[in-house]
Design a protein around this motif. Structure first.
Motif, PDB file in Angstrom:
ATOM      1  N   GLU A   8       0.808  -1.106  -0.118  1.00  0.00           N
ATOM      2  CA  GLU A   8       0.021   0.026  -0.016  1.00  0.00           C
ATOM      3  C   GLU A   8       1.037   1.346   0.052  1.00  0.00           C
ATOM      4  O   GLU A   8       1.989   1.133   0.568  1.00  0.00           O
ATOM      5  N   LEU A   9       0.438   2.174  -0.550  1.00  0.00           N
ATOM      6  CA  LEU A   9       1.140   3.755  -0.690  1.00  0.00           C
ATOM      7  C   LEU A   9       0.980   4.151   0.991  1.00  0.00           C
ATOM      8  O   LEU A   9       0.083   4.066   1.512  1.00  0.00           O
ATOM      9  N   ARG A  29       1.590   8.862  -1.235  1.00  0.00           N
ATOM     10  CA  ARG A  29       0.307   9.117  -1.784  1.00  0.00           C
ATOM     11  C   ARG A  29      -0.103  10.493  -2.100  1.00  0.00           C
ATOM     12  O   ARG A  29      -1.060  10.728  -3.148  1.00  0.00           O
ATOM     13  N   ASP A  33      -1.858  11.432  -5.814  1.00  0.00           N
ATOM     14  CA  ASP A  33      -3.142  11.914  -5.728  1.00  0.00           C
ATOM     15  C   ASP A  33      -3.131  13.259  -6.730  1.00  0.00           C
ATOM     16  O   ASP A  33      -4.103  13.548  -7.210  1.00  0.00           O
ATOM     17  N   TYR A  60      -2.490   0.887  -6.645  1.00  0.00           N
ATOM     18  CA  TYR A  60      -3.402   2.015  -6.127  1.00  0.00           C
ATOM     19  C   TYR A  60      -4.038   2.468  -7.589  1.00  0.00           C
ATOM     20  O   TYR A  60      -5.240   2.974  -7.189  1.00  0.00           O
ATOM     21  N   CYS A 115       7.917  12.685   1.447  1.00  0.00           N
ATOM     22  CA  CYS A 115       7.692  11.632   0.556  1.00  0.00           C
ATOM     23  C   CYS A 115       9.002  10.815   0.716  1.00  0.00           C
ATOM     24  O   CYS A 115       9.884  10.311  -0.075  1.00  0.00           O
TER      25      CYS A 115
END
Length: 207
Positions: free
Chosen positions: A29-30, A34, A38, A64, A193
């Motif tokens: 999962e991110l 994210r 996005d 994702y 990040c």
């Protein structure tokens, strides 16, 4: 001349030999990515086609995007990693190919090269920008990661040297501009990040 350890040609073999280990180490999962993902997908229409260059085993990036209804085509030079993608996401297209010679004869609504493009040599990175353009529809966003300055940075994975390289920030801007990409955002060593240097650009020219 690079030393034996500072050799980008070792990357393909490394990701073939250690595909299972790399996949185990990669979360599904991110987390830190994210916000950039996005921002990238905010530029897309529902169901947009995305070319994932250096897709690895499909997690977490392609996963994702697929879960959000995008049509992902993934490319990676490691057959074992592509097999994992095909097993996990059989309704998407997964291609074994060296990104340096990529020529799919089709274009996409978006392109991403997350933690992949930076394994190439300086000259090979320069040569990727026409390849990005060749596969981009007009208006297509391009999301990719680099290093923060012109250098070679060696890491290690399971006891083997892991090659990374980067051009200067200014040269990346010039290369993007030369192919009709406009920089939307660039953060050097983004603390939110995981220290990634991230680029978000958009293809604004036709032809």
């Amino acid at each position: 001349m690079p030393t034996d350890k500072e050799n980008p040609e070792t990357i393909i073999g490394l990701y073939q030999r250690h595909a299972d280990a790399w996949d185990r180490d990669r979360r599904a999962e991110l987390i830190t990515e994210r916000a950039w993902m996005d921002r990238f997908t905010a530029l897309l229409q529902p169901g947009a086609s995305i070319l994932d260059i250096g897709c690895g085993s499909g997690q977490p990036i392609a996963k994702y995007l697929i879960e959000r209804g995008y049509k992902v085509t993934g490319v990676d030079s490691s057959p074992p990693l592509i097999e994992k993608c095909r097993a996990r996401f059989p309704n998407n297209e997964w291609i074994v190919a060296d990104m340096r010679a990529l020529s799919l004869n089709k274009t996409f609504d978006a392109l991403i090269a997350w933690d992949s493009f930076f394994h190439l040599s300086h000259d090979a990175q320069r040569a990727m920008f026409p390849i990005f353009k060749q596969h981009a529809n007009d208006g297509a966003p391009l999301l990719f990661t680099t290093g923060p300055e012109h250098r070679v940075a060696m890491g290690e994975f399971h006891g083997e040297p892991l090659y990374h390289a980067s051009l200067s920030i200014q040269e990346y801007r010039e290369l993007l501009s030369s192919q009709g990409f406009s920089v939307i955002a660039n953060t050097i060593e983004d603390p939110e990040c995981g220290g990634h240097t991230v680029w978000l650009a958009q293809c604004l020219s036709v032809g």
